[in-house]
Design an enzyme around this catalytic site. Structure first.
Site, PDB file in Angstrom:
ATOM      1  N   LYS A  52       0.986  -1.086  -0.147  1.00  0.00           N
ATOM      2  CA  LYS A  52      -0.057  -0.137   0.051  1.00  0.00           C
ATOM      3  C   LYS A  52       1.048   1.362  -0.003  1.00  0.00           C
ATOM      4  O   LYS A  52       0.525   2.336  -0.691  1.00  0.00           O
ATOM      5  CB  LYS A  52      -0.854  -0.006   1.169  1.00  0.00           C
ATOM      6  CG  LYS A  52      -2.036  -1.113   1.067  1.00  0.00           C
ATOM      7  CD  LYS A  52      -2.705  -1.329   2.200  1.00  0.00           C
ATOM      8  CE  LYS A  52      -3.806  -2.578   2.126  1.00  0.00           C
ATOM      9  NZ  LYS A  52      -4.360  -3.170   3.102  1.00  0.00           N
ATOM     10  N   GLN A  96      -5.240  -2.132   9.368  1.00  0.00           N
ATOM     11  CA  GLN A  96      -4.985  -3.292   8.653  1.00  0.00           C
ATOM     12  C   GLN A  96      -5.339  -4.523   9.429  1.00  0.00           C
ATOM     13  O   GLN A  96      -5.183  -4.368  10.841  1.00  0.00           O
ATOM     14  CB  GLN A  96      -3.343  -3.384   8.574  1.00  0.00           C
ATOM     15  CG  GLN A  96      -2.952  -4.585   7.842  1.00  0.00           C
ATOM     16  CD  GLN A  96      -3.564  -4.866   6.559  1.00  0.00           C
ATOM     17  OE1 GLN A  96      -3.253  -3.681   5.609  1.00  0.00           O
ATOM     18  NE2 GLN A  96      -4.018  -5.839   5.861  1.00  0.00           N
ATOM     19  N   ASP A 119     -11.263   2.024   3.195  1.00  0.00           N
ATOM     20  CA  ASP A 119     -11.649   0.477   3.247  1.00  0.00           C
ATOM     21  C   ASP A 119     -13.037   0.381   2.767  1.00  0.00           C
ATOM     22  O   ASP A 119     -13.294  -0.618   2.353  1.00  0.00           O
ATOM     23  CB  ASP A 119     -11.239  -0.336   4.170  1.00  0.00           C
ATOM     24  CG  ASP A 119      -9.870  -0.990   4.274  1.00  0.00           C
ATOM     25  OD1 ASP A 119      -9.470  -1.297   3.096  1.00  0.00           O
ATOM     26  OD2 ASP A 119      -9.321  -1.508   5.179  1.00  0.00           O
TER      27      ASP A 119
END
Ligand code: NAP
Length: 286
Positions: A52, A96, A119
């Site tokens: 990322k 995460q 997300d």
């Protein structure tokens, strides 16, 4: 049979985004910023976070990765998220997953400001997805639809079968396929005659997390197969998908590979979501 390359498509889209982001300093006097929080040392998570950060660099998005030990307290994490929510230089906050077991994942995701939920996992974004109102779409499902569209694969009216019903892949991709007017079947671990259900698919999306689970006899000739799974092949130690690629590919019209298929598109859509959140924060047109 044609392989749909998520790597190629994501490189192209990231290149286009980089050109757009390069104009932001002039237009908005700042750049988009993504903050990624990582708790613990899970090898998979560390590698995803590194990927990322690399993509952010390619696109021109500012990136900060905050690393905590496995033993971080939930309260500390919540406090950091509150800080990031209040920071107007931050456009996206990503925690995460998976989090250490003592932390309530839903509580953490819900604490992220909806407008920074890159997300697309915040309950308000989930609700908006199911209500068909403007929202941040979850990255993997969004990437799958882009892969299909990149090859002009007809979705409307087709029978789509989704193997897996998780909140992050199976359910949202089913909803997006439904929104594209596919006739959608969702199958899972309690589905009877799974092979028969899968065989019916014009478009088969596989997201179950079982190495090479889908075999040639489960796939209709000419079907489109999208493999979301990321697994280790026990025999070779290499990454592999949920689909037995070598056996299944010859039967398909289009198929994705692991690695190089859905994975790069997930990261690409994360970049896109970060830019979208930035533009909303700047009240600019998306
Ligand atoms: P998950 O939360 O573990 O969900 C797995 C789903 O598969 C569940 O709905 C489960 O059914 C179903 N399932 C498990 N075994 C099955 C079986 N034998 N037959 C039929 N259904 C079965 O997994 P996930 O988070 O959706 O991830 C799925 C896979 O995609 C994993 O390999 C993950 O690493 C990968 N992934 C890749 C990306 C990417 O960007 N490439 C992103 C996210 C995930 P039940 O609901 O009945 O338990």
């Amino acid at each position: 049979m044609q392989i749909i390359s998520g790597k190629e498509l994501s490189d192209k889209l990231k290149g286009e985004m980089a050109t757009e982001v390069a104009t932001f300093e002039n237009r908005f006097k700042r750049l988009p910023k993504l903050v990624v929080i990582l708790a613990g040392n899970d090898a998979g998570s560390v590698s995803y976070v590194t990927g990322k950060a690399k993509a952010c660099e390619q696109v021109g998005i500012l990136n900060e990765t905050i690393r905590y030990s496995e033993t971080i307290l939930e309260t500390e994490l919540l406090q950091k998220i509150a800080e990031l929510n209040a920071d107007s230089a931050v456009d996206g906050v990503l925690v995460q997953l998976p989090l250490p077991k003592h932390i309530n994942t839903q509580k953490i995701i819900s604490a992220i400001d909806q407008s920074k939920d890159v997300d697309g996992f915040h309950p308000l974004n989930t609700a908006a997805l199911w209500n068909k109102t403007e929202c941040v779409l979850p990255c993997t499902p969004k990437g799958i639809i882009k892969l299909l569209k990149s090859e002009n694969i007809e979705i409307k009216g087709k029978k789509a079968v989704v193997l897996g019903r998780s909140n992050i892949v199976g359910l949202p991709v089913s909803k997006l396929l439904l929104d594209e007017n596919a006739t959608v079947t969702i199958a899972h671990s309690r589905t009877e005659n799974l092979a028969q259900v899968a065989q019916d698919a014009d478009i088969l999306i596989v997201a179950i997390g079982k190495a090479k689970f889908v075999t040639a006899d489960m796939v209709k000739k000419g079907a489109v197969v999208i493999d979301v799974g990321v697994n280790r092949d026990e025999r070779t130690g290499k990454l592999c998908g949920d689909v037995d690629f070598d056996a299944v590919a010859p039967k398909t019209s289009y198929i994705t590979k692991v690695p190089g298929g859905v994975g790069p598109m997930t990261i690409c859509c994360l970049m896109e979501n970060t830019v979208e959140c930035f533009l909303r924060h700047e009240n600019a047109k998306i």
